[in-house]
Design an enzyme around this catalytic site. Structure first.
Site, PDB file in Angstrom:
ATOM      1  CG  MET A  95      -0.575  -0.292   2.255  1.00 22.55           C
ATOM      2  SD  MET A  95      -1.122  -0.206   3.954  1.00 22.55           S
ATOM      3  CE  MET A  95      -0.391  -0.409   5.506  1.00 22.55           C
TER       4      MET A  95
ATOM      5  CG  HIS B 171       0.428 -12.814  -6.859  1.00 21.66           C
ATOM      6  ND1 HIS B 171       2.033 -12.476  -6.199  1.00 21.66           N
ATOM      7  CD2 HIS B 171      -0.513 -12.285  -5.750  1.00 21.66           C
ATOM      8  CE1 HIS B 171       1.794 -13.141  -4.528  1.00 21.66           C
ATOM      9  NE2 HIS B 171       0.456 -12.794  -4.728  1.00 21.66           N
TER      10      HIS B 171
ATOM     11  N   GLY C 275       5.809  -9.395  -2.980  1.00 21.80           N
ATOM     12  CA  GLY C 275       5.816 -10.632  -2.053  1.00 21.80           C
ATOM     13  C   GLY C 275       6.510  -9.786  -1.104  1.00 21.80           C
TER      14      GLY C 275
ATOM     15  CE  LYS D 245      -4.146  -4.576   6.050  1.00 24.18           C
ATOM     16  NZ  LYS D 245      -5.481  -5.362   6.431  1.00 24.18           N
TER      17      LYS D 245
END
Lengths: 485, 140
Positions: A385, A408, A411, A484
């Protein structure tokens, strides 16, 4: 730190772990990483990707992408394709959050228009989209309707006033994967999932208001295909999955497969790799149930988008259509699919497991929606974020090397408990506000766990996949508002 | 009866190791760890009791099913628990438990992470040197 001395360097961005690395490996393993990323990779990734290489019926190679980190069973950032006749299916190769994925919608607003209202906008989205531990959704459906959602995903949404006409075509698989079998879903999974539609969840799930980063606007011509046409254009990214519904299906079938392996004479190096032949009754049952969860996840993200459109409309006093809030794309990154690939001189159907990995089909592939077919499948890579995210496109080289798959996310490099020791949620929230990112969090501890420092450098991950030719950078998106879960 | 987090295992998830003098206490330690991951237990009151009876093939799977049952209660009934009294059968294949807690209150409870599932990565119960121990990795 990974011990890499026995690895063969294939290029500046890829490495092979030979079959001789561990007894029982049926194929080599391949890691996409710069030397720096490889050496920083935790040992769990190496252990896990080589365990995957031992599974029955795996073809060609087991892959770990540049964002790979230590998961359970498969590494997160892992890809493996299995022969559909002789190979297996493994819930641990998909993850409990079946069809966790990313969704990106555009607007025609610029940051200068959104900035004065960012707090109002994010607060309203936070109110409209339930997030956090044990939340219930706002869309009430009957049991028969829930069965239809399991089978038809976003197509059901379009037929029931929960999607725009062109939304399904902009979702992987056209909004639903075929082959769902609701009769293979347990009562407990149904009960856990039926009232969670339209919820974000928690952990690393988020909803983010983002802005095109003019300094990293790599390919304006490609971006134009997605309706991204200006510096500082505002977009919205959503990261979530199938909620308790998918989690329960994963748990149910992990138990089934844990017991079934003995019957099929399968031994695995980690109990979380429990699997069954894809062609077996257990394998078919799980696939039918897993597809139900995948379609529920598409629906979940769709319902959330409807609420985001409403929030923008209420904040900017214009219809969402007038704000051009079209879906750019929706990708799965925890799923297994039957796909036709060309490898080892033949064209064959294989079952591709992607766990924390994104499909990256190259230009011309028939499964890419018509408007994007000429340029390759959109690939949405979500960062932390604090650091932002990327939009890329798939490539022909991904078709040739990785069964059309790429990374994706960025990590993790730090565990949740370690991140919480390093930073406090409230302090992080203040620091981010100082840097122009307004965050609303369901939990302050959870916020601290998602701090940018707990993740790899996403730019290096994306650069690796781009330079390796597995996906191609289009544009970077920086966060300005974040919810979040 | 105690648990400790394993910060270097499965980075995106949460791993813990529990230790106890009996199998029932081990289950209790694991349940308390699960609670601690989802909510600050000090903010929960033991206002509601939930009885749980389970049978399974072995102690490992009984623990897996018990923790899964608590996760289901969180999603289906919005219940989080802070106290557990658990009796396990001598063969470790069945249990009777009472869990005490209350429905989620977003204003009053200090909520943490939504646990998705119990994984079988490194999962298992061991009986060593008179102590019962378990390793559990939860998907977050």
């Amino acid at each position: 730190m990974a011990q890499t001395s026995s690895f063969k360097q294939l290029s500046d961005y890829s490495w092979e772990i030979p079959q001789s690395y561990k007894p029982g490996m049926n194929v080599p393993a391949k890691i996409y990483a710069t030397r720096k990323l490889l050496e920083a990779m935790d040992t769990g990734v190496i252990e896990q990707v080589t365990n995957v290489a031992c599974l029955p019926g795996i073809v060609r190679q087991a892959y770990a992408m540049a964002d790979a980190h230590w998961g359970y069973g498969f590494p997160i950032g892992g890809v493996a394709a299995f022969d559909i006749e002789d190979g297996i299916i493994s819930p641990g190769g998909i993850g409990f959050d079946i069809n966790c994925g990313m969704r990106l919608i555009r607007t025609n607003l610029t940051y200068s228009e959104v900035k004065p209202k960012i707090k109002e906008l994010v607060d309203l989205i936070f109110k409209l989209v339930p997030a956090g531990v044990g939340v219930k959704g706002f869309l009430r459906v009957s049991e028969p309707q829930f069965d239809e959602i399991m089978k038809y995903g976003v197509k059901w949404c379009a037929e029931n006033g929960q999607a725009w006409e062109d939304d399904p075509a902009h979702v992987e698989e056209g909004g639903y994967i075929k082959g769902a079998d609701p009769s293979k879903v347990s009562r407990q999974a149904r009960t856990r999932g039926i009232d969670q539609l339209g919820t974000l969840g928690s952990g690393n799930h988020y909803l983010e208001v983002q802005v095109v980063d003019p300094a990293r606007y790599f390919d304006q011509e490609l971006a134009r295909h997605f309706g991204i046409v200006q510096d500082d254009q505002v977009l919205v990214m959503i990261h979530c999955g199938s909620r308790g519904f998918g989690h329960q299906i994963g748990s149910d079938y992990l138990r089934v497969f844990d017991g079934a392996m003995k019957r099929y004479g399968i031994q695995v190096k980690d109990r979380e790799l429990a699997c069954a032949p894809f062609a077996s009754k257990e394998g078919k049952d799980y696939y039918g149930a897993m597809v139900c969860a995948a379609n529920m996840a598409f629906t979940n993200r769709q319902i959330i988008v409807q609420r985001v459109r409403e929030a923008f409309s209420r904040t900017f006093h214009r219809e969402a259509e007038a704000l051009d809030m079209h879906l750019i794309y929706d990708v799965c990154h925890n799923v297994a699919k039957v796909e036709r690939h060309f490898y080892e001189g033949k064209s064959a159907d294989v079952l591709v497991h992607r766990k924390g990995a994104t499909r990256s089909f190259g230009p011309g592939h028939p499964d890419i929606p018509a408007p994007y077919r000429g340029i390759g499948q959109p690939v949405i890579i979500g960062g932390s974020m604090e650091t932002g995210s990327y939009l890329l496109v798939g490539t022909q080289k991904a078709m040739e090397e990785t069964f059309g798959s790429t990374a994706h996310g960025s990590g993790r490099t730090m565990s949740r408990t370690a991140a919480r020791r390093e930073v406090r949620g409230a302090e992080l929230q203040r620091n981010m506000l100082d840097r122009g990112i307004y965050v609303k969090a369901a939990t302050m501890d959870g916020l601290a766990e998602e701090a940018g420092m707990a993740y790899k450098d996403i730019s290096e991950v994306v650069e690796t996949m781009d330079r390796a030719g597995i996906s191609k950078k289009v544009v970077a998106l920086r966060p300005v508002g974040n919810i979040k879960g | 009866m105690t648990f400790r987090y394993l910060p270097d295992v499965a980075l995106a998830d949460v791993a813990f190791e529990a230790e106890a003098g009996s199998l029932g206490e081990l289950f209790e330690s694991c349940a308390l760890a699960l609670t601690d991951i989802m909510v600050d237990p000090a903010t929960l009151k033991p206002a509601v009791a939930r009885d749980i009876s389970l049978e399974s093939d072995d102690a490992d799977r009984l623990l897996y099913d018990f923790l899964t049952e608590l996760i289901i209660a969180k999603d289906v009934d919005s219940l989080l628990f802070r106290e557990y009294s658990i009796e396990t059968a001598p063969d470790g294949r069945s249990l009777r438990a009472t869990a005490r807690g209350e429905p989620i209150d977003r204003e009053r409870h200090s909520l943490r992470n939504d646990v998705k599932a119990v994984t079988m990565h490194m999962f298992g119960i061991r009986h060593e040197g008179g102590k019962w121990m378990a390793t559990v990795v939860l998907d977050i």
